[in-house]
Design an enzyme around this catalytic site. Structure first.
Site: not given
Ligand code: SIN
Length: 282
Positions: A97, A99, A256, A271
């Site tokens: 995805h 974000d 990612h 985050r």
């Molecule tokens: C995310 O998608 O922000 C999480 C990525 C992760 O936990 O490695």
């Protein structure tokens, strides 16, 4: 600062920097590296949440997220946590995805800080959607030219998550049926990066629900073939977290994927998310 690329095209580790003390030259180097490598990693940072916010602001304005409960006292930080006892369940970000691509103005960047990670497992992967676009067969580039992709937050954790009813009861609190996330948003399928000018494929299997103007079966087949193409290892890099690692990624030009292979171990990251603008057509 020493910049060590992880692959020829995507990802670089930057060493010799303390992110609590950055001068203008260091900030410029980080911005330049983010543009060049699309995701940058800094290890052994010993920071608290205020310092994480302060560092994040070098990349733009912090934003709040539509359906994830933020950390108490920190409306701009979410805790990406899976406890050791949370087994046989989906994980936040556990499919490819970008974000919040379903927002009118998807984030320009996201930043993760690792507090506690398993000794083995729990890596994150990124893919470079500019390389993926350039390597598309000419007919697909032509077919996608001028096309609009429809994105929605509604399928998150439903369409592409493991069949497990416990998946919304984990440590990360996800609220469903939020009209701000569930409505449909239109973005160009091919975008131009506002800073580098690169052309990007801007679709992802988590939030893109169809290509406008195509019959449903055609849209599904096309998206499936695009995802198969763009997730080729040649366009990817993989990061092994250690406590104190920080990743900053360009959310317009990458997808990612959080690898969910560490049942029985605790993984806790924090985050922040940087506000962006509506994607520009090619
Ligand atoms: C995310 O998608 O922000 C999480 C990525 C992760 O936990 O490695």
């Amino acid at each position: 600062m020493q910049i060590s690329p992880l692959t020829p095209g995507l990802g670089a580790e930057i060493n010799g920097v303390d992110i609590r003390r950055l001068d203008a030259t260091a900030i410029n180097t980080l911005h330049r590296s983010l543009l060049d490598y699309k995701v940058i990693f800094l290890r052994e940072q010993d920071i608290n949440l205020d310092e994480l916010q302060q560092f994040s602001r070098h990349f733009g304005e912090l934003t709040q997220l539509p359906y994830i409960k933020p950390l108490e006292g920190y409306p701009n930080i979410i805790r990406v946590l899976k406890e050791a006892h949370e087994v046989n369940m989906g994980v936040f970000g556990g499919d490819w995805h970008s974000d919040f691509s379903f927002l009118e103005a998807p984030p320009r960047a996201s930043i993760l800080y690792a507090e506690q990670v398993p000794a083995v497992g729990g890596d994150t992967l990124w893919i470079d959607m500019a390389q993926a676009y350039r390597a598309l067969p000419r007919e697909q580039q032509t077919l996608l030219q001028g096309k609009t992709a429809i994105h929605s937050g509604a399928p998150y954790g439903v369409t592409h998550a493991p069949e497990d009813s416990s998946r919304f009861k984990g440590s990360i609190q996800i609220e469903r049926n939020n009209p701000q996330a569930d409505r449909e948003t239109r973005h160009p399928a091919i975008c131009r990066h506002p800073d580098s000018g690169e052309l990007l494929l801007f679709v992802n299997p988590t939030y893109t629900i169809r290509i406008d103007g195509l019959a449903p079966a055609h849209s599904d087949t096309l998206l499936a073939s695009l995802y198969q193409h763009c997730t080729r290892p040649e366009f990817s890099c993989r990061f092994k977290w250690t406590p104190g690692s920080v990743a900053v990624w360009d959310n317009r030009s990458t997808l990612h994927y959080a690898v969910n292979d560490y049942d029985g171990k605790r993984r806790c990251l924090y985050r922040t998310t940087i506000a962006g603008a509506a994607p520009r057509p090619a």
